[in-house]
Design an enzyme around this catalytic site. Structure first.
Site, PDB file in Angstrom:
ATOM      1  N   PRO A  11       1.008  -0.883  -0.197  1.00  0.00           N
ATOM      2  CA  PRO A  11       0.572  -0.282  -0.096  1.00  0.00           C
ATOM      3  C   PRO A  11       0.676   1.689  -0.192  1.00  0.00           C
ATOM      4  O   PRO A  11       1.689   1.227   0.559  1.00  0.00           O
ATOM      5  CB  PRO A  11      -0.949   0.205   1.052  1.00  0.00           C
ATOM      6  CG  PRO A  11      -0.149  -1.500   2.416  1.00  0.00           C
ATOM      7  CD  PRO A  11       0.536  -2.423   1.300  1.00  0.00           C
ATOM      8  N   ASN A  12       0.463   2.707  -0.953  1.00  0.00           N
ATOM      9  CA  ASN A  12       0.909   3.818  -0.417  1.00  0.00           C
ATOM     10  C   ASN A  12       2.196   3.719  -2.055  1.00  0.00           C
ATOM     11  O   ASN A  12       2.529   4.914  -1.897  1.00  0.00           O
ATOM     12  CB  ASN A  12       0.994   4.253   0.164  1.00  0.00           C
ATOM     13  CG  ASN A  12      -0.307   4.491   0.921  1.00  0.00           C
ATOM     14  OD1 ASN A  12      -1.286   4.895   1.190  1.00  0.00           O
ATOM     15  ND2 ASN A  12      -0.351   4.061   2.566  1.00  0.00           N
ATOM     16  N   ARG A  19       4.611  11.285  -2.512  1.00  0.00           N
ATOM     17  CA  ARG A  19       4.840  10.989  -0.544  1.00  0.00           C
ATOM     18  C   ARG A  19       5.680  10.670   0.027  1.00  0.00           C
ATOM     19  O   ARG A  19       7.097  10.014   0.114  1.00  0.00           O
ATOM     20  CB  ARG A  19       4.053   9.446  -0.667  1.00  0.00           C
ATOM     21  CG  ARG A  19       3.202   8.812   0.716  1.00  0.00           C
ATOM     22  CD  ARG A  19       3.276   7.479   0.807  1.00  0.00           C
ATOM     23  NE  ARG A  19       3.473   7.135   2.499  1.00  0.00           N
ATOM     24  CZ  ARG A  19       3.619   5.711   3.049  1.00  0.00           C
ATOM     25  NH1 ARG A  19       4.430   5.054   2.428  1.00  0.00           N
ATOM     26  NH2 ARG A  19       3.979   5.698   4.114  1.00  0.00           N
ATOM     27  N   TYR A  24      10.569   8.983   1.560  1.00  0.00           N
ATOM     28  CA  TYR A  24      11.132   7.542   0.486  1.00  0.00           C
ATOM     29  C   TYR A  24      11.460   8.453  -0.620  1.00  0.00           C
ATOM     30  O   TYR A  24      12.098   7.844  -1.660  1.00  0.00           O
ATOM     31  CB  TYR A  24       9.336   7.105   0.272  1.00  0.00           C
ATOM     32  CG  TYR A  24       8.641   7.035   1.801  1.00  0.00           C
ATOM     33  CD1 TYR A  24       9.127   5.511   2.199  1.00  0.00           C
ATOM     34  CD2 TYR A  24       7.553   7.480   2.099  1.00  0.00           C
ATOM     35  CE1 TYR A  24       8.251   5.004   2.652  1.00  0.00           C
ATOM     36  CE2 TYR A  24       6.953   6.977   3.088  1.00  0.00           C
ATOM     37  CZ  TYR A  24       7.598   5.915   3.692  1.00  0.00           C
ATOM     38  OH  TYR A  24       6.506   5.096   4.820  1.00  0.00           O
ATOM     39  N   ASN A  74       7.744  -6.077  -0.799  1.00  0.00           N
ATOM     40  CA  ASN A  74       8.232  -4.271   0.026  1.00  0.00           C
ATOM     41  C   ASN A  74       7.064  -4.380   0.052  1.00  0.00           C
ATOM     42  O   ASN A  74       5.563  -3.846  -0.219  1.00  0.00           O
ATOM     43  CB  ASN A  74       8.226  -3.256  -0.859  1.00  0.00           C
ATOM     44  CG  ASN A  74       8.211  -1.927   0.015  1.00  0.00           C
ATOM     45  OD1 ASN A  74       7.840  -2.485   1.398  1.00  0.00           O
ATOM     46  ND2 ASN A  74       9.151  -0.810   0.077  1.00  0.00           N
ATOM     47  N   ALA A  77       3.226  -1.161   4.919  1.00  0.00           N
ATOM     48  CA  ALA A  77       3.029  -1.107   6.110  1.00  0.00           C
ATOM     49  C   ALA A  77       2.614  -2.231   6.608  1.00  0.00           C
ATOM     50  O   ALA A  77       2.429  -2.918   7.799  1.00  0.00           O
ATOM     51  CB  ALA A  77       1.574  -0.098   6.788  1.00  0.00           C
ATOM     52  N   GLU A  98      12.779  -9.303   1.546  1.00  0.00           N
ATOM     53  CA  GLU A  98      11.637  -8.756   2.248  1.00  0.00           C
ATOM     54  C   GLU A  98      12.825  -7.192   2.224  1.00  0.00           C
ATOM     55  O   GLU A  98      13.649  -6.955   2.650  1.00  0.00           O
ATOM     56  CB  GLU A  98      11.589  -8.781   3.809  1.00  0.00           C
ATOM     57  CG  GLU A  98      10.782  -7.521   4.677  1.00  0.00           C
ATOM     58  CD  GLU A  98      10.714  -7.644   5.928  1.00  0.00           C
ATOM     59  OE1 GLU A  98      10.417  -6.510   6.232  1.00  0.00           O
ATOM     60  OE2 GLU A  98      10.844  -8.851   6.637  1.00  0.00           O
ATOM     61  N   HIS A 100      12.600  -3.045   1.699  1.00  0.00           N
ATOM     62  CA  HIS A 100      11.909  -1.214   2.581  1.00  0.00           C
ATOM     63  C   HIS A 100      13.189  -0.661   2.049  1.00  0.00           C
ATOM     64  O   HIS A 100      14.486  -0.121   1.722  1.00  0.00           O
ATOM     65  CB  HIS A 100      11.920  -1.142   4.011  1.00  0.00           C
ATOM     66  CG  HIS A 100      11.270  -2.445   4.359  1.00  0.00           C
ATOM     67  ND1 HIS A 100       9.584  -2.442   4.581  1.00  0.00           N
ATOM     68  CD2 HIS A 100      11.287  -3.534   4.910  1.00  0.00           C
ATOM     69  CE1 HIS A 100       9.086  -3.082   5.136  1.00  0.00           C
ATOM     70  NE2 HIS A 100      10.511  -4.529   5.206  1.00  0.00           N
ATOM     71  N   ARG A 107      13.055   3.992  12.583  1.00  0.00           N
ATOM     72  CA  ARG A 107      12.035   5.183  11.958  1.00  0.00           C
ATOM     73  C   ARG A 107      10.495   4.542  13.845  1.00  0.00           C
ATOM     74  O   ARG A 107      11.746   4.057  14.728  1.00  0.00           O
ATOM     75  CB  ARG A 107      10.911   4.730  11.159  1.00  0.00           C
ATOM     76  CG  ARG A 107      11.309   5.441   9.787  1.00  0.00           C
ATOM     77  CD  ARG A 107      10.962   4.963   8.381  1.00  0.00           C
ATOM     78  NE  ARG A 107      10.255   6.351   8.446  1.00  0.00           N
ATOM     79  CZ  ARG A 107       9.226   5.381   7.867  1.00  0.00           C
ATOM     80  NH1 ARG A 107       8.922   4.418   7.249  1.00  0.00           N
ATOM     81  NH2 ARG A 107       7.553   6.427   7.955  1.00  0.00           N
TER      82      ARG A 107
END
Length: 147
Positions: A11-12, A19, A24, A74, A77, A98, A100, A107
């Site tokens: 998502p996103n 964003r 990012y 990725n 969330a 995985e 990111h 974070r």
């Protein structure tokens, strides 16, 4: 027929480039896809590149990757919330990495936990779009090593 790597985005990530660029970066999802396609091609792989904001659709995409050489995921969330994605990765038996864009450990505390990490081959975070390149390259190295 060349081996295939599926690069799946949660998502996103469709909003990359606009964003929170301080977190990012400025690269768009299309930029990331082009980088992944170039990397996969250079290493002799076909590439499937997908993005969804919907958890169930991501489960379907993971299941559709059954039989592929590998998955670079990725989950955004959903990394921190989705038992369904964790179970899908475990069920298909495809080596997964995985990735990111940001360093999730630098974070918010809720981003420090991943439901996916226990069922993937490795985790790469914090290198922006290069995290994807590193993920694809890591999977390719397993072919060369016979692992």
């Amino acid at each position: 027929m060349p081996d295939t790597i599926h690069v799946l985005n949660g998502p996103n990530l469709n909003l990359l480039g606009t964003r929170e660029p301080g977190i990012y970066g400025a690269a768009t999802l299309a930029d990331v896809e082009a980088l992944c396609r170039d990397t996969a091609s250079r290493l002799g792989f076909e590439l499937v590149f997908r993005q969804s904001n919907h958890e169930g659709e991501l489960v379907d995409l993971i299941q559709a990757a059954k039989g592929a050489f590998g998955i670079v995921l990725n989950a955004a969330a959903y990394t921190h919330t989705s038992v369904a994605l964790r179970d899908a990765i475990a069920a298909v038996g495809v080596p997964a990495v995985e990735v990111h864009l940001s360093n999730t450990f630098a974070r918010e505390p809720f981003r420090h936990h991943s439901y996916l990490s226990p069922v993937v081959r490795g985790v790469i975070c914090g290198f922006g779009p290069q995290s994807y390149v590193l993920g694809i390259t890591a999977l390719a190295a397993t072919r060369q090593a016979g692992a």
